[in-house]
Design an enzyme around this catalytic site. Structure first.
Site, PDB file in Angstrom:
ATOM      1  N   MET A 105     -11.766  -6.129   4.490  1.00 54.89           N
ATOM      2  CA  MET A 105     -11.039  -5.167   5.336  1.00 54.89           C
ATOM      3  C   MET A 105     -10.800  -5.785   6.711  1.00 54.89           C
ATOM      4  O   MET A 105     -11.736  -6.219   7.378  1.00 54.89           O
ATOM      5  CB  MET A 105     -11.854  -3.881   5.523  1.00 54.89           C
ATOM      6  CG  MET A 105     -11.897  -2.940   4.331  1.00 54.89           C
ATOM      7  SD  MET A 105     -10.320  -2.369   3.684  1.00 54.89           S
ATOM      8  CE  MET A 105      -9.543  -1.624   5.108  1.00 54.89           C
ATOM      9  N   MET A 127      -9.344   8.000  -0.829  1.00 53.29           N
ATOM     10  CA  MET A 127     -10.302   8.339   0.239  1.00 53.29           C
ATOM     11  C   MET A 127     -10.859   9.736  -0.008  1.00 53.29           C
ATOM     12  O   MET A 127     -10.131  10.638  -0.410  1.00 53.29           O
ATOM     13  CB  MET A 127      -9.599   8.315   1.591  1.00 53.29           C
ATOM     14  CG  MET A 127      -8.852   7.008   1.866  1.00 53.29           C
ATOM     15  SD  MET A 127      -8.204   6.969   3.520  1.00 53.29           S
ATOM     16  CE  MET A 127      -7.182   5.472   3.441  1.00 53.29           C
ATOM     17  N   SER A 173       0.837  -1.199   0.000  1.00 51.38           N
ATOM     18  CA  SER A 173       0.000   0.000   0.000  1.00 51.38           C
ATOM     19  C   SER A 173       0.873   1.252   0.000  1.00 51.38           C
ATOM     20  O   SER A 173       1.629   1.504   0.943  1.00 51.38           O
ATOM     21  CB  SER A 173      -0.910   0.014   1.224  1.00 51.38           C
ATOM     22  OG  SER A 173      -1.496   1.293   1.316  1.00 51.38           O
ATOM     23  N   HIS A 200      -8.121   0.994  -4.586  1.00 53.43           N
ATOM     24  CA  HIS A 200      -9.130   0.740  -3.550  1.00 53.43           C
ATOM     25  C   HIS A 200      -9.882   2.045  -3.292  1.00 53.43           C
ATOM     26  O   HIS A 200      -9.350   2.961  -2.673  1.00 53.43           O
ATOM     27  CB  HIS A 200      -8.387   0.240  -2.286  1.00 53.43           C
ATOM     28  CG  HIS A 200      -9.257  -0.025  -1.105  1.00 53.43           C
ATOM     29  ND1 HIS A 200      -8.732  -0.284   0.141  1.00 53.43           N
ATOM     30  CD2 HIS A 200     -10.595  -0.090  -0.971  1.00 53.43           C
ATOM     31  CE1 HIS A 200      -9.736  -0.480   0.998  1.00 53.43           C
ATOM     32  NE2 HIS A 200     -10.862  -0.364   0.352  1.00 53.43           N
ATOM     33  N   ASP A 259      -4.731   3.674  -2.206  1.00 55.18           N
ATOM     34  CA  ASP A 259      -5.896   3.950  -1.362  1.00 55.18           C
ATOM     35  C   ASP A 259      -6.460   5.329  -1.660  1.00 55.18           C
ATOM     36  O   ASP A 259      -5.821   6.346  -1.399  1.00 55.18           O
ATOM     37  CB  ASP A 259      -5.490   3.860   0.116  1.00 55.18           C
ATOM     38  CG  ASP A 259      -5.250   2.426   0.539  1.00 55.18           C
ATOM     39  OD1 ASP A 259      -6.182   1.622   0.428  1.00 55.18           O
ATOM     40  OD2 ASP A 259      -4.112   2.112   0.966  1.00 55.18           O
ATOM     41  N   GLY A 267      -1.380   1.455   9.470  1.00 51.75           N
ATOM     42  CA  GLY A 267      -0.759   1.233  10.770  1.00 51.75           C
ATOM     43  C   GLY A 267      -1.678   0.797  11.896  1.00 51.75           C
ATOM     44  O   GLY A 267      -1.318   0.896  13.062  1.00 51.75           O
ATOM     45  N   GLY A 306      -9.390   3.926   6.488  1.00 52.00           N
ATOM     46  CA  GLY A 306      -9.105   5.341   6.742  1.00 52.00           C
ATOM     47  C   GLY A 306      -7.635   5.624   6.978  1.00 52.00           C
ATOM     48  O   GLY A 306      -7.124   6.648   6.548  1.00 52.00           O
ATOM     49  N   PHE A 307      -6.962   4.689   7.645  1.00 61.42           N
ATOM     50  CA  PHE A 307      -5.578   4.958   8.036  1.00 61.42           C
ATOM     51  C   PHE A 307      -4.736   3.683   7.994  1.00 61.42           C
ATOM     52  O   PHE A 307      -5.256   2.588   8.242  1.00 61.42           O
ATOM     53  CB  PHE A 307      -5.532   5.542   9.454  1.00 61.42           C
ATOM     54  CG  PHE A 307      -6.331   6.804   9.576  1.00 61.42           C
ATOM     55  CD1 PHE A 307      -5.778   8.038   9.220  1.00 61.42           C
ATOM     56  CD2 PHE A 307      -7.657   6.763   9.978  1.00 61.42           C
ATOM     57  CE1 PHE A 307      -6.542   9.198   9.284  1.00 61.42           C
ATOM     58  CE2 PHE A 307      -8.429   7.922  10.049  1.00 61.42           C
ATOM     59  CZ  PHE A 307      -7.866   9.143   9.706  1.00 61.42           C
ATOM     60  N   ASP A 367      -6.781  -6.654   3.679  1.00 63.09           N
ATOM     61  CA  ASP A 367      -6.204  -5.306   3.744  1.00 63.09           C
ATOM     62  C   ASP A 367      -6.354  -4.731   5.149  1.00 63.09           C
ATOM     63  O   ASP A 367      -7.473  -4.528   5.624  1.00 63.09           O
ATOM     64  CB  ASP A 367      -6.930  -4.421   2.715  1.00 63.09           C
ATOM     65  CG  ASP A 367      -6.384  -3.000   2.649  1.00 63.09           C
ATOM     66  OD1 ASP A 367      -5.336  -2.729   3.262  1.00 63.09           O
ATOM     67  OD2 ASP A 367      -7.020  -2.171   1.965  1.00 63.09           O
ATOM     68  N   MET A 412     -12.305   4.169  -1.434  1.00 59.69           N
ATOM     69  CA  MET A 412     -13.074   4.360  -0.197  1.00 59.69           C
ATOM     70  C   MET A 412     -13.803   5.687  -0.352  1.00 59.69           C
ATOM     71  O   MET A 412     -13.493   6.686   0.297  1.00 59.69           O
ATOM     72  CB  MET A 412     -12.117   4.356   1.005  1.00 59.69           C
ATOM     73  CG  MET A 412     -11.609   2.951   1.318  1.00 59.69           C
ATOM     74  SD  MET A 412     -10.087   2.952   2.274  1.00 59.69           S
ATOM     75  CE  MET A 412      -8.909   3.110   0.944  1.00 59.69           C
ATOM     76  N   GLY A 470       0.943  -1.960   4.114  1.00 64.30           N
ATOM     77  CA  GLY A 470       1.562  -0.644   4.009  1.00 64.30           C
ATOM     78  C   GLY A 470       2.711  -0.521   4.977  1.00 64.30           C
ATOM     79  O   GLY A 470       3.882  -0.613   4.595  1.00 64.30           O
ATOM     80  N   HIS A 511      -0.937  -1.184  -4.369  1.00 64.87           N
ATOM     81  CA  HIS A 511      -2.240  -0.855  -3.794  1.00 64.87           C
ATOM     82  C   HIS A 511      -2.322   0.655  -3.577  1.00 64.87           C
ATOM     83  O   HIS A 511      -1.463   1.250  -2.919  1.00 64.87           O
ATOM     84  CB  HIS A 511      -2.394  -1.607  -2.475  1.00 64.87           C
ATOM     85  CG  HIS A 511      -3.753  -1.508  -1.861  1.00 64.87           C
ATOM     86  ND1 HIS A 511      -4.810  -2.308  -2.239  1.00 64.87           N
ATOM     87  CD2 HIS A 511      -4.228  -0.708  -0.874  1.00 64.87           C
ATOM     88  CE1 HIS A 511      -5.868  -2.012  -1.516  1.00 64.87           C
ATOM     89  NE2 HIS A 511      -5.555  -1.036  -0.682  1.00 64.87           N
ATOM     90  N   GLY A 528      -3.369  -4.147   8.627  1.00 65.23           N
ATOM     91  CA  GLY A 528      -2.667  -4.830   9.715  1.00 65.23           C
ATOM     92  C   GLY A 528      -2.019  -6.144   9.314  1.00 65.23           C
ATOM     93  O   GLY A 528      -1.730  -6.986  10.172  1.00 65.23           O
TER      94      GLY A 528
END
Ligand code: DX5
Ligand code: ZN
Length: 228
Positions: free
Chosen positions: A144, A40, A11, A69, A38, A152, A149-150, A178, A71, A200, A36, A180
Site C-alpha cells: 500500500m 472495505m 481500481s 483487495h 476494493d 485519490g 480507505g479512499f 496500490d 480491507m 483509480g 481491482h 496514488g
C-alpha cells in the site's frame, strides 16, 4: 517475476457505480489487464464499499480477472463468498493476521476455496518483515502506497524500499503497488520491482482512458528495463 512485464489493474473504486457494467466494458476496452475491486468493511478502514453480490455482478460482465483487495478484519470468514463471486486474486491484510500461523490459516482457507492467486497486503506503516514468514506461500504482495480507505490520495514514496526489499530477498511473485499511482509515480514503482500497478483516479479521471493506460504501459515497460 511474471511473464508480462506490467499488469495494469484499474481500481473500480473511482468508476461511476451507477453505471458499473458500462464502466467495466469501458476500462477493459481501454486496455485493463485486471480489474481491482476494493472491499472495505468500515472496521479495518473508515469506509464501507462493496460486498460479494456486487463482485458477482462485476464478474458477470467482466472478461479480465478480478483482483479483489479485502480491507476487512475477518478475511477467512468471507473467503467462500468472494471465491464464489468470482475473485481470481484475493488479497488480505497482514495487520488482521499478524502471527505467522494466523496468516497461514487465512492463506489455507483461501486456497481451500479454490482461489487461484492469494495475496497479502501491508499498510504504509507496517514493516515489510511482517510478511517475511509467508512469502513462500503467497502469489502476490500488495504494497500500500497510501493509507487504505479512499481513492485519490497522494503517493507515499517511503514505501518503495519495501518493494526493493522483496526483490532483493528473491521474491519472484507479483508485487502490486496500490495508491496514488499516476504517470509521475509509476516509473519509480516499476523500477523498484513492482509488476502490478493499481490506479483509480489516474485512470477513471483521465481525459482519454485508452491513452492513459497505453502511457502507463509504455512508461512501465521502459522502467522495467531500468531495473538493477
Ligand atoms: C485505497 C484503495 C485503492 C484506491 C486507489 O484504499 O485500496 O485501490 O482505489 O485509488 P487511487 O489510484 O486514486 O489512489
Ligand atoms: Zn486497493
Amino acid at each position: 517475476m511474471s511473464a508480462a512485464p506490467i499488469t495494469i489493474s484499474p481500481s473500480l473504486l473511482s468508476c461511476d457505480f451507477g453505471r458499473i457494467a458500462e464502466e467495466v466494458g469501458r476500462v477493459e476496452r481501454a486496455g485493463a489487464d485486471w480489474l481491482h475491486v476494493d472491499v472495505m468493511d468500515a472496521h479495518f478502514v473508515p469506509n464501507l464499499t462493496i460486498g460479494p453480490p456486487v463482485v458477482k455482478a462485476i464478474h458477470g460482465v467482466a472478461t479480465v480477472p478480478l483482483d479483489v483487495h479485502l480491507m476487512i478484519t475477518e478475511p477467512a470468514r468471507y473467503a467462500a463468498d468472494f471465491a464464489k463471486a468470482g475473485a481470481h486474486v484475493l488479497t488480505f491484510h497482514i495487520e488482521v493476521a499478524r502471527e505467522p500461523e494466523a496468516a497461514r490459516e487465512v492463506i489455507r482457507t483461501f486456497r481451500g476455496e479454490g482461489i487461484e492467486k492469494v495475496g497479502v497486503s501491508l499498510n504504509p506503516d507496517t514493516p515489510i518483515e511482517s510478511v517475511a514468514d509467508v512469502l513462500d506461500e503467497v502469489d502476490l504482495v500488495l504494497v500500500m502506497s497510501v493509507f487504505p480507505g479512499f481513492g485519490g490520495q497522494k503517493f507515499i514514496a517511503d514505501v518503495l524500499p519495501k518493494t526493493r526489499w522483496l526483490r532483493t530477498a528473491g521474491y519472484t511473485g507479483h508485487v502490486e503497488m496500490d495508491g496514488g499511482v499516476d504517470l509521475t509515480t509509476l516509473p519509480d514503482c516499476v523500477e523498484a520491482g513492482a509488476d502490478v500497478l493499481v490506479a483509480g483516479s489516474a485512470i477513471f479521471g483521465a481525459p482519454d482512458m485508452t491513452q492513459r493506460i497505453s502511457d502507463f504501459r509504455r512508461l512501465g515497460e521502459e522502467a522495467a528495463g531500468c531495473r538493477p
